[in-house]
Design an enzyme around this catalytic site. Sequence first.
Site, PDB file in Angstrom:
ATOM      1  CG  LEU A 159      78.351  42.667 -44.125  1.00  0.00           C
ATOM      2  CD1 LEU A 159      78.599  43.142 -42.701  1.00  0.00           C
ATOM      3  CD2 LEU A 159      79.346  41.580 -44.505  1.00  0.00           C
ATOM      4  N   GLY A 162      67.334  43.971 -44.911  1.00  0.00           N
ATOM      5  CA  GLY A 162      66.096  43.722 -44.183  1.00  0.00           C
ATOM      6  C   GLY A 162      65.127  44.857 -44.415  1.00  0.00           C
ATOM      7  N   GLY A 163      64.111  44.927 -43.555  1.00  0.00           N
ATOM      8  CA  GLY A 163      63.122  45.981 -43.693  1.00  0.00           C
ATOM      9  C   GLY A 163      63.705  47.365 -43.476  1.00  0.00           C
ATOM     10  N   GLY A 165      66.917  48.325 -44.265  1.00  0.00           N
ATOM     11  CA  GLY A 165      67.785  48.668 -45.379  1.00  0.00           C
ATOM     12  C   GLY A 165      68.915  47.669 -45.484  1.00  0.00           C
ATOM     13  CB  CYS A 166      71.767  47.428 -47.710  1.00  0.00           C
ATOM     14  SG  CYS A 166      70.729  46.903 -49.093  1.00  0.00           S
ATOM     15  CE  LYS A 181      70.524  47.261 -38.941  1.00  0.00           C
ATOM     16  NZ  LYS A 181      69.559  46.875 -37.874  1.00  0.00           N
ATOM     17  CG  ASP A 278      61.507  42.054 -34.577  1.00  0.00           C
ATOM     18  OD1 ASP A 278      60.766  41.078 -34.830  1.00  0.00           O
ATOM     19  OD2 ASP A 278      62.140  42.671 -35.460  1.00  0.00           O
TER      20      ASP A 278
END
Length: 445
Positions: A159, A162-163, A165-166, A181, A278
């Site tokens: 989908l 990012g930092g 992982g997938c 994730k 964040d």
Amino acid sequence: MSVLVGFLFILILNFQIATIDARASKLTLRSAVYVRESSSPATAPTPSMADSSPGVQADSPSHHKLNKKLVIALIAASSLLGVILLPIMCLIICRRGKIFRSSKIRANRLDQLRGLPLSSFISRTNSTFKQNSQKPSVSVMDYSLLKLATNNFQESEILGSGGFGCVYKAQLDDTLLAAVKKLDNQSRDALKEFQTEIDILSKVQHPNIITLLGYCVHDETKLLVYELMQNGSLDTQLHGPSCGSNLTWHCRMKIALDTARGLEYLHEHCKPSVIHRDLKSSNILLDSRFNAKLSDFGLAVTDGANKNIKLSGTLGYVAPEYLLDGKLTDKSDVYAFGVVLLELLLRRRPVDKQAPSECQSLVTWAMPQLTDRSKIPGIIDPVIRDKMDLKHLYQVAAVVVLCLQPEPSYRPLITDVLHSLVPLVPVELGGTLRVAENRVAAAVP
């Protein structure tokens, strides 16, 4: 139970002692009768003879003394035995209770390690949100189940990435879809973020905060399982292929309101309070109805006011006082919210390194124009330009300016921001604004 056993034991001993004593008394009486009947009436013993002869009647007092000593000795022995047996019985019962409890705990842990049935954690995590009730603990999920649900983590199921992982789409059963994730980074910071995500999301629950369904640790593989958000992230909707075309003015205001509600819950209702640290458009996820939910709590901190914390975050969203001095408060989240709100208005990224130097920072470029009403309509995203009440546009621009103040004390609390946005969102979308039904229908993609 042990007291009852000791009491019964002593009672039986006393009964036996009484029986022995009765039998001894009967034997004494029979001996006395026998002596009287065997004595001749003509030759009755004289007092001197009675005193000197060792008859049965003369020995009777010594037998009584012996019986009494025996009874006392037996009672003392039984009492001592009861005193010894009582703590032993208590110890045995307590030990058996501990063994039973520990075996039950081990069985529960084993069930968790094996993976709970889907029905058990689905019913718990999809329950009605109650801010005052304690959230059930997050389930440990079976690795083989997640591997099967993601088609062995095929690229076709990705989908996003990012930092961390997938993120994979997972079909947990016939009706439940989820987002899985997968942790690729095995650094100490990544592992800490993994643990922080679980710790915080297992304690909070709110309609505008992502639901963590479960997690899995399998050898070196670490997985987090969330509810699936069908419309992806706000970042994808604004800067992806659709270029914001799915987001009307009222829909954008609803997303801003939902985000503010999620932040207010973290700042005002969590004990201790939580600072997201964040907040950005890629961490605001949208469901099938474009309801917004905060996600990615790996960098979040609890009760972080007036504490110097290692600098972390995303460039363009980080508050200046945190970037320069390392000072982190809930006003740092308010600054990041102002950047997100600016993105919703302008549909421009916070940092654009391809743009001219004076336009690379969205905040630096936009702030002077947001304070000039004549310039605001000209910088708005063309998708929504001329499709809102200008008075409402000016109100949102004023909120952005306040949230982006360099001095934290000049920024409003997220509660104040929330109250200023509620009148700009239609009633049907969670606000208090009353508009025509056909306009509301057009506001919902």
